[in-house]
Design an enzyme around this catalytic site. Sequence first.
Site, PDB file in Angstrom:
ATOM      1  CB  SER A 344     -14.549  46.847  93.182  1.00 53.55           C
ATOM      2  OG  SER A 344     -15.154  45.919  92.327  1.00 53.55           O
ATOM      3  CG  ASP A 383     -13.186  41.120  85.444  1.00 50.88           C
ATOM      4  OD1 ASP A 383     -13.804  42.121  85.860  1.00 50.88           O
ATOM      5  OD2 ASP A 383     -11.963  40.980  85.511  1.00 50.88           O
ATOM      6  CB  CYS A 401      -8.726  43.448  86.702  1.00 50.56           C
ATOM      7  SG  CYS A 401      -8.614  41.725  86.211  1.00 50.56           S
TER       8      CYS A 401
END
Lengths: 637, 368
Positions: A344, A383, A401
């Site tokens: 991420s 997710d 997210c």
Amino acid sequence: MAKRFTLKDPIREAHLFRTRAIAAAVLTTLLVFVLLARLVHLQVHNHDHFSTLSNNNRVAVQPIAPTRGLIFDRNGVVLAENLPTYILEVIPERVEDMETTLAALRKLVNVADSDLKRFRESVRRKRRFEAIPLRFQLTDEEVARVAVNRHRLPGVEINSRLTRHYPLGALTAHVVGYVGRINQRELNCLEQQRGCGFDWSDTSKELLQRSNYSATNRIGKVGVERSHEDALHGKVGFQKVETNARGRVLRILERTPPVPGKDLHLNIDIGLQQAAQKAFTGERGALVAIEPKTGAVLALVSVPSYDSNLFVNGIDSATYTKLSQSLFQPLFNRALRGQYPPGSTTKPFVGLAGLELGDIGPDDKQVCRGHYQLEGEERHYRDWTRHGPGVDVHRSIVESCDVFFYDLAHKLGIDRLSGFLRQFGFGQPTGVDIGGEAGGLMPTREWKRRTRHEAWYPGETLITGIGQGFTLATPLQMASTTAALAIRGQRMQPQVVRAVENSGGGNRETLPAVALKPVSVKESSNWDRILNAMEQVVHGSRGTARRIGRDAPYQIAGKTGTAQVFGIAQDAEYVEADVVKLLRDHALFIGFAPVDEPQIAIGVIVENGGSGGAVAAPIARQVMDYHLIGRQEEKKP
Amino acid sequence: MILDAPTSLRGSLANRLHLDLPLLIALLLLSGVSLAVLYSADSSRVDQQLLRLAVGFVVMLVLAQIPPDNYIRWTPWLYALAVGLLIAVLLAGIAGKGAQRWIGIGGFRFQPSELMKLAMPMMVAWYLREVSLPPSLKKLFAAVLIVAIPTLLIAKQPDLGTAVLVAGAGIFVLLFSGIPFKVLGFASLLLAPLAGMLWKFGMHDYQRQRVLTFLTPESDPLGAGYHIIQSKIAIGSGGLYGKGWLNGTQSHLEFLPERHTDFIFAVFGEEFGLLGGTLLLSVYLFIVWRGLYIAAQAQEPYGRLLIGGLIMTFFIYFFINIGMVAGLLPVVGLPLPLVSFGGTSMVTIMASFGILMSIHTHRKLLKG
């Protein structure tokens, strides 16, 4: 002359040949006798003359090794120095009885069996008048003990030699590197002036010559010691010496002194480096800290590490095997060579791509149901949690997210996505001034066709959007790209070495910072949005790294990340407790501080650490604390 | 009854392998000397030399198995190939040590002049094998052309030492073909002014320097004459019995340059003395004698002439090398065959012995 018809006459020809062959045999024999006569002339008639000449043949030219340059950190702390060490040497020719001498020596100093074995091998291979080392690095006490007994040990000598020493050993091993014995491969590289990871510029070619190493037996192997070998080594000197007939030096006749190598001043702040290493508290991983405006590498940590001093005199094979076969790979430079999925931590970059290339507006919102599906595909892209409705680019970075970024990556397509991220330096070496860095990987359609002979699948674009899949980055790249983010697209080449100085001070040459091609972003409000979101990651109430922001006396911007080490089946749930430690996710964090005037940008990875926010971010915070406030505190009391 | 002698069913192991035992033993002796002296001069190179010797012996063994008819058939092609490669070297060779001698084929470096050392005597022998010997002046002129073309190509590289060797190999074949000594005398009268021209225009400074240094080595004791002075001291101080293996001070104190290659005989002379030198020269001379004997035994003019040329080239090798190390001849950069450290020339020499043994062991004999 009348034309004559000739017929081959084998018998006559054979006879003709035989006479010629006999003539040749006689001639060769005579000539060999000429040679023999010459040998008799030299070796019998003039033997005395040449013996005298041989005994007087005592002017030899000897090379003198230059002293290697020292290495300092940015505050002048010595990281590599040359210490005199004492060696116990034996000259076989002058020893009356080798076995009794060895036995006597073993009573005085500690001689390991491996030392003894190497010594005996050398005795067989070398000349009897050459000094053969028996023990390296004698302690002062051992030196004294041998010195006292020297009168009854003829042929035993104690000599001192400068040996490279790294006072901080394991702390600097992955930056400074180490020197070791020159091997055949390196000699070949010096001969051919290419290869081996040395810097082969025109100026360094003059220094990296085999003749310049005629007195040197150590050469930089990795790290700064390797990449700056040309500056550190210096120039060989020569002396004409008078020796006796057996080669012992009696007198120096003429001397061209060697030119010592240059001292290097690094950008590394060894205090910061130490703080970073401590912050890992036994975890494995790597951290790189860069000053964004200059590209100066402030800290480069890879843990676990090893004591670089072990390699200087040749590491024994048991220790080496232990180090190289350790599951935790202490010899592996994770900061430069470790390639990890950035996870991420790529999201701010992808978000910026989306805003800048116009695929999303700043206020475009999504509903996050905890998974994402491509049209016409069964597969669920999961997710880590359900973020619910109203997820825009800001929230998707703050709360990390995945669904938002799956969608964005899908809109961008792999080629535009990877093209934009490449501008930051993903997928290519940073060009740092120490060798051996890995290039990471930013996949494209073309790359996959070339290397795997396969088409690109849309699903692979999605996971690229969250830094998984093929994408790989080194910790150095993470720090360097974060630095570029911190100063809004200006890019500086990471530099470990700050200045080169002539030995003994004076003539200090500071190396200029090298600017790279900046990232092109036309709309400056896009920077504001991304950087603001990254600030909220740390200081926002829902930020994934909020635990390090709570009490921070300065503003930090950052992004957490988690990188999968192994794939989870479609219907399985990732439960940390069930996963063996070595298969657990890598924890990542990128960040910089202070937000307004960035002075430090950090990339950190904790191998199998689990969560980025809980494990990696606190390490970065400690390093930032040391850099931004730590030193003031030191001054107070 | 006519037999292919020796047949594969009969005779000792050496015979069955198409090897000549006396020659084989002499060659093995030289290899042993090479390893021993090299161990003393530069022990780090012994392993490499062992490997090269092994390759050389394998090449010899393989070439000895091929019946000589094949060599005759291949000769013109081999010669054409070698000339072609020499031209290629001039056009596209890699500059090695300031002279173009090498050609790169797929990362593998190759010296075509080495191939020519074999191809030259083969070609001259091939040309003369059908000619009634001694050859007429016209035929002789054609043979001289065969010698001259590659010689000039090699001299242009410039590699004078090899050019002389290659030319020598061809000229020896011509000599064995029985050209009258009158012609020889006439030719040398013609060549004398040519040598003068060569000195003036055809030589590089360093080559001229070598000849001058040879004449007066003491004039430049720390420069070009250093080699000769030091090697003479090494040999001379060796005396009758030498200083003993591994005890040569001149070589070990590094006074002696190139002690593992061209000047290896100086190390040998210092450590083994006149006694060792005499024995070593005897082995070399034995090889030459044995070669000449085998040549005289050959049944076809091709084999006779070729062996004669090859064996005399071998003689020139060691004669010039030892002569130069002992200060009798100029320093021309030739290795001591089979003893000096070095790769390509060793393989060439072993290959020529392979061909020699093939010719010798494939004779048709009448069973008595």
